[in-house]
Design a protein around this motif. Structure first.
Motif, PDB file in Angstrom:
ATOM      1  N   SER A   1      -8.163  -0.747   7.366  1.00  0.00           N
ATOM      2  CA  SER A   1      -7.662  -1.407   8.572  1.00  0.00           C
ATOM      3  C   SER A   1      -6.156  -1.604   8.493  1.00  0.00           C
ATOM      4  CB  SER A   1      -8.363  -2.754   8.755  1.00  0.00           C
ATOM      5  OG  SER A   1      -7.832  -3.458   9.860  1.00  0.00           O
ATOM      6  N   VAL A   2      -5.687  -2.048   7.335  1.00  0.00           N
ATOM      7  CA  VAL A   2      -4.253  -2.263   7.139  1.00  0.00           C
ATOM      8  C   VAL A   2      -3.491  -0.944   7.233  1.00  0.00           C
ATOM      9  CG1 VAL A   2      -2.509  -2.965   5.469  1.00  0.00           C
ATOM     10  CG2 VAL A   2      -4.574  -4.332   5.754  1.00  0.00           C
ATOM     11  N   ILE A   3      -4.001   0.073   6.550  1.00  0.00           N
ATOM     12  CA  ILE A   3      -3.325   1.369   6.552  1.00  0.00           C
ATOM     13  C   ILE A   3      -3.409   2.020   7.938  1.00  0.00           C
ATOM     14  CG2 ILE A   3      -3.458   3.728   5.636  1.00  0.00           C
ATOM     15  CD1 ILE A   3      -4.077   2.503   2.921  1.00  0.00           C
ATOM     16  N   GLY A   4      -4.539   1.847   8.617  1.00  0.00           N
ATOM     17  CA  GLY A   4      -4.675   2.382   9.981  1.00  0.00           C
ATOM     18  C   GLY A   4      -3.657   1.768  10.925  1.00  0.00           C
TER      19      GLY A   4
ATOM     20  N   CYS B   1       0.837  -1.206   0.000  1.00  0.00           N
ATOM     21  CA  CYS B   1       0.000   0.000   0.000  1.00  0.00           C
ATOM     22  C   CYS B   1       0.871   1.255   0.000  1.00  0.00           C
ATOM     23  CB  CYS B   1      -0.953   0.014   1.195  1.00  0.00           C
ATOM     24  SG  CYS B   1      -0.167  -0.115   2.805  1.00  0.00           S
ATOM     25  N   ILE B   2       0.298   2.315  -0.555  1.00  0.00           N
ATOM     26  CA  ILE B   2       0.915   3.641  -0.560  1.00  0.00           C
ATOM     27  C   ILE B   2      -0.124   4.602  -0.014  1.00  0.00           C
ATOM     28  CG2 ILE B   2       2.015   5.436  -1.950  1.00  0.00           C
ATOM     29  CD1 ILE B   2       2.641   3.303  -4.048  1.00  0.00           C
TER      30      ILE B   2
ATOM     31  N   GLY C   1     -14.832  10.369   8.196  1.00  0.00           N
ATOM     32  CA  GLY C   1     -15.575  10.292   6.946  1.00  0.00           C
ATOM     33  C   GLY C   1     -14.728  10.528   5.720  1.00  0.00           C
ATOM     34  N   GLN C   2     -13.465  10.960   5.911  1.00  0.00           N
ATOM     35  CA  GLN C   2     -12.574  11.225   4.777  1.00  0.00           C
ATOM     36  C   GLN C   2     -11.381  10.273   4.760  1.00  0.00           C
ATOM     37  OE1 GLN C   2     -11.433  15.353   5.023  1.00  0.00           O
ATOM     38  NE2 GLN C   2     -13.503  16.104   4.576  1.00  0.00           N
ATOM     39  N   GLU C   3     -11.484   9.173   5.495  1.00  0.00           N
ATOM     40  CA  GLU C   3     -10.346   8.269   5.645  1.00  0.00           C
ATOM     41  C   GLU C   3      -9.861   7.689   4.313  1.00  0.00           C
ATOM     42  OE1 GLU C   3     -12.591   8.418   9.480  1.00  0.00           O
ATOM     43  OE2 GLU C   3     -13.113   8.089   7.356  1.00  0.00           O
ATOM     44  N   LEU C   4     -10.791   7.494   3.360  1.00  0.00           N
ATOM     45  CA  LEU C   4     -10.405   6.913   2.069  1.00  0.00           C
ATOM     46  C   LEU C   4      -9.414   7.796   1.312  1.00  0.00           C
ATOM     47  CD1 LEU C   4     -13.716   5.435   0.604  1.00  0.00           C
ATOM     48  CD2 LEU C   4     -11.749   4.178   1.483  1.00  0.00           C
ATOM     49  N   ASP C   5      -9.416   9.097   1.615  1.00  0.00           N
ATOM     50  CA  ASP C   5      -8.555  10.027   0.886  1.00  0.00           C
ATOM     51  C   ASP C   5      -7.082   9.680   1.023  1.00  0.00           C
ATOM     52  OD1 ASP C   5     -10.778  11.363   0.094  1.00  0.00           O
ATOM     53  OD2 ASP C   5     -10.548  13.067   1.451  1.00  0.00           O
ATOM     54  N   LYS C   6      -6.722   9.032   2.136  1.00  0.00           N
ATOM     55  CA  LYS C   6      -5.304   8.773   2.360  1.00  0.00           C
ATOM     56  C   LYS C   6      -4.788   7.608   1.511  1.00  0.00           C
ATOM     57  CE  LYS C   6      -5.908   8.120   6.688  1.00  0.00           C
ATOM     58  NZ  LYS C   6      -5.668   7.947   8.128  1.00  0.00           N
ATOM     59  N   ILE C   7      -5.683   6.746   1.010  1.00  0.00           N
ATOM     60  CA  ILE C   7      -5.251   5.596   0.210  1.00  0.00           C
ATOM     61  C   ILE C   7      -4.903   6.062  -1.207  1.00  0.00           C
ATOM     62  CG2 ILE C   7      -5.844   3.327  -0.676  1.00  0.00           C
ATOM     63  CD1 ILE C   7      -7.924   3.072   1.522  1.00  0.00           C
ATOM     64  N   LEU C   8      -3.654   5.878  -1.590  1.00  0.00           N
ATOM     65  CA  LEU C   8      -3.212   6.229  -2.935  1.00  0.00           C
ATOM     66  C   LEU C   8      -3.039   4.991  -3.810  1.00  0.00           C
ATOM     67  CD1 LEU C   8      -0.547   8.941  -2.016  1.00  0.00           C
ATOM     68  CD2 LEU C   8      -2.969   9.266  -2.552  1.00  0.00           C
ATOM     69  N   TYR C   9      -2.715   3.867  -3.173  1.00  0.00           N
ATOM     70  CA  TYR C   9      -2.575   2.611  -3.903  1.00  0.00           C
ATOM     71  C   TYR C   9      -2.709   1.461  -2.914  1.00  0.00           C
ATOM     72  CZ  TYR C   9      -0.587  -1.372  -6.322  1.00  0.00           C
ATOM     73  OH  TYR C   9      -0.411  -2.607  -6.858  1.00  0.00           O
ATOM     74  N   PHE C  10      -3.299   0.363  -3.389  1.00  0.00           N
ATOM     75  CA  PHE C  10      -3.392  -0.820  -2.534  1.00  0.00           C
ATOM     76  C   PHE C  10      -3.410  -2.082  -3.394  1.00  0.00           C
ATOM     77  CE2 PHE C  10      -4.623  -3.879   0.544  1.00  0.00           C
ATOM     78  CZ  PHE C  10      -4.313  -3.333   1.788  1.00  0.00           C
ATOM     79  N   PHE C  11      -2.606  -3.044  -2.985  1.00  0.00           N
ATOM     80  CA  PHE C  11      -2.596  -4.371  -3.600  1.00  0.00           C
ATOM     81  C   PHE C  11      -2.781  -5.408  -2.499  1.00  0.00           C
ATOM     82  CE2 PHE C  11      -0.483  -8.346  -4.513  1.00  0.00           C
ATOM     83  CZ  PHE C  11      -0.953  -8.664  -5.757  1.00  0.00           C
ATOM     84  N   PRO C  12      -3.681  -6.355  -2.655  1.00  0.00           N
ATOM     85  CA  PRO C  12      -4.538  -6.625  -3.823  1.00  0.00           C
ATOM     86  C   PRO C  12      -5.700  -5.643  -3.901  1.00  0.00           C
ATOM     87  CG  PRO C  12      -5.011  -8.188  -2.084  1.00  0.00           C
ATOM     88  CD  PRO C  12      -3.845  -7.390  -1.603  1.00  0.00           C
ATOM     89  N   ALA C  13      -6.012  -5.236  -5.110  1.00  0.00           N
ATOM     90  CA  ALA C  13      -6.992  -4.174  -5.308  1.00  0.00           C
ATOM     91  C   ALA C  13      -8.412  -4.587  -4.975  1.00  0.00           C
ATOM     92  CB  ALA C  13      -6.924  -3.685  -6.756  1.00  0.00           C
TER      93      ALA C  13
END
Length: 514
Positions: free
Chosen positions: A49-52, A17-18, A28-40
């Motif tokens: 959860s992983v990024i947190g 992840c990036i 409510g804006q937590e998704l904004d921090k995800i720039l890339y994730f594998f597996p998609a």
């Protein structure tokens, strides 16, 4: 710390992840921090959860070490490998631990994969932070990151599984270049060719890179730009890369073209991934074509033209009519974008980089430079290729009988190693022992880096393996030597003498005791 409870690893046991720590801090804006994730295809709740968890580990470790970025966290069931690619932009690889004997890796080798992804991305698309500043919504950044990283990961695909660097790769060093050894006469010819290449651009400043097979012959680039351009050339431009079924001894290319396919559950199209963020295909960046995204790591997209220049439609145009847009890259040395012109004659690959700002009429101006290169350098290219071919000993040119070795010059980012075909003759126990030794050496180097900044650590370790082999590591003056001696005498004196002989003959005595 309860890390073993994170049961979200995919069937391949790898997550990557990036994310941006500056984004998504409000509820409510937590998704904004995800720039890339594998597996998609992992549910967004699981991705968060992983990024947190990763964010929490970074914050926690900064309490105890504010000046040293978190590098690795070993949990019961996973290894978490961290790399801060840019300020507050983190890349994290999570690999599931397994009882399978092949699932043994070296953490620094995994981190080098993350570094390589980011360095290549910046060379083609610029810094991630710059893309985020250009389009704060993040759509532009994701539209570039997803296809780029997925194209990169395809090089690690074997069937439907990702095969990351393991203990079997312990005699390889990523993020280094492999040089061709040339004689004095050949070196003079190469220097003359470099001057002719530069003169072909007239008064315009330019840089060049010359490769023979998958080995570097000459470069006028900075060390970091050389590594990035060399890596890309070996992955996609050299003759062995263009004919992907051909055999290569480079660590950069594994498998063959048949393994480079999207496998449904493993890699996904950019559009389907971005739909998760934008609701529908029509509303996604990929759907409405708001962003022009080039994919420089796509396979089978470079071709050799009749004039010897390599062409691609990755940046736009039509290969059939040869009306294509000239590729461009970003150089760290000059902090500007450059036209990439690649020419190939037999085993010789020439790369000329010219600033966009120096050519006012774009592709037409580049065509003029190419014509000048053909007129000025054709004869010299033939002569250089002939001399290098005569002096080339083949893929086993750097094999040393009785030794399986890796030599790294950290001061120049150069490595040389036993041919992969020779390394495969080593027993599994020998490779496991050397991999473990390298892990310990990496840890010692990292401790020394923080305890005594600017002071290099000298080290020599010889380990007797159960199968009666020797695993050896020597570090001095920024140079590193790793080797395995099998069917060797059991005395330490034998191992020490073997290192001494190798050092005196191939390393100018750098690892000798005297």
């Amino acid at each position: 710390m309860g890390l073993s409870s994170i049961g979200t690893a995919n069937e391949e046991g790898v997550q990557l992840c990036i994310f941006d720590l500056r984004r998504g801090q409000r509820e409510g804006q937590e998704l904004d921090k995800i720039l890339y994730f594998f597996p998609a295809d992992l549910p967004l709740s699981s991705q968060l959860s992983v990024i947190g968890l990763s964010e929490g580990l970074i914050t926690f470790t900064r309490i105890f070490s504010p000046d040293a970025a978190c590098e690795v966290i070993e949990a019961e069931r996973h290894s978490h490998v961290f790399y801060e690619a840019e300020p507050d932009i983190w890349m994290v690889m999570i690999v599931a631990k397994s009882k399978e004997a092949e699932a043994i890796w070296r953490i620094d080798a995994l981190r080098e994969v993350l570094k390589e992804i980011h360095s290549l991305f910046v060379m083609f698309h610029g810094c991630i932070r710059t893309l985020l500043d250009k389009e704060p919504g993040g759509g532009l950044t994701r539209a570039h990151l997803y296809p780029f990283v997925m194209d990169y990961l395809r090089d690690f695909l074997f069937g439907k599984k990702l095969q990351l660097p393991s203990f079997r790769d312990c005699l390889k060093e990523r993020r280094t270049v492999q040089m061709l050894t040339v004689g004095r006469e050949a070196a003079i010819e190469v220097q003359t060719l470099v001057r002719i290449l530069e003169s072909s651009a007239g008064n315009m400043p330019c840089f060049s890179l010359i490769l023979f097979q998958d080995l570097l012959v000459s470069t006028t680039l900075s060390p970091e730009d050389t590594i990035n351009m060399f890596t890309y050339a070996v992955l996609r431009l050299t003759p062995l890369a263009l004919f992907s079924g051909a055999k290569s001894w480079s660590y950069l290319r594994k498998g063959n073209s048949s393994s480079h396919v999207s496998t449904g559950s493993t890699l996904f199209s950019t559009g389907s991934v971005l739909e998760q963020f934008y609701g529908s295909r029509d509303a996604s960046p990929a759907g409405d074509n708001r962003y022009h995204v080039t994919r420089p790591l796509q396979h089978d997209k470079w071709f050799k033209g009749k004039d010897g220049f390599l062409v691609t439609d990755i940046w736009g145009g039509d290969i059939g009519s040869l009306n294509v847009t000239t590729p461009t890259v970003w150089l760290q040395q000059t902090e500007e974008r450059m036209y990439l012109c690649a020419y190939q004659y037999k085993s010789l690959t020439l790369i000329l980089l010219i600033p966009l700002s120096s050519i006012l009429n774009g592709d037409q101006g580049v065509s003029i430079v190419k014509q000048q290169l053909l007129e000025n350098a054709s004869l010299k290219i033939l002569k250089v290729e002939e001399k290098l071919s005569k002096g080339w000993g083949g893929e086993n040119a750097y094999h040393v009988s009785g030794y399986r070795y890796l030599l790294v010059n950290g001061n120049r980012d150069i490595s040389r190693a036993s041919p992969p075909a020779k390394v495969t003759t080593l027993a599994k126990e020998s490779l496991l022992a050397l991999n473990k030794l390298r892990e310990e050496v990496d840890a010692e180097k990292n401790r020394a880096k923080w305890d005594n900044p600017g002071r290099e650590k000298d080290l020599e370790v010889c380990i007797r393996v159960k199968n009666n082999a020797w695993a050896i590591a020597c570090i001095t003056g920024g140079k590193e030597l790793y080797m395995v001696l099998e069917k060797a005498n059991e005395t330490l004196l034998y191992a020490s003498d073997a290192v001494e002989k190798f050092s005196n003959r191939y390393c100018n005595g750098a690892f000798s005791l005297d």
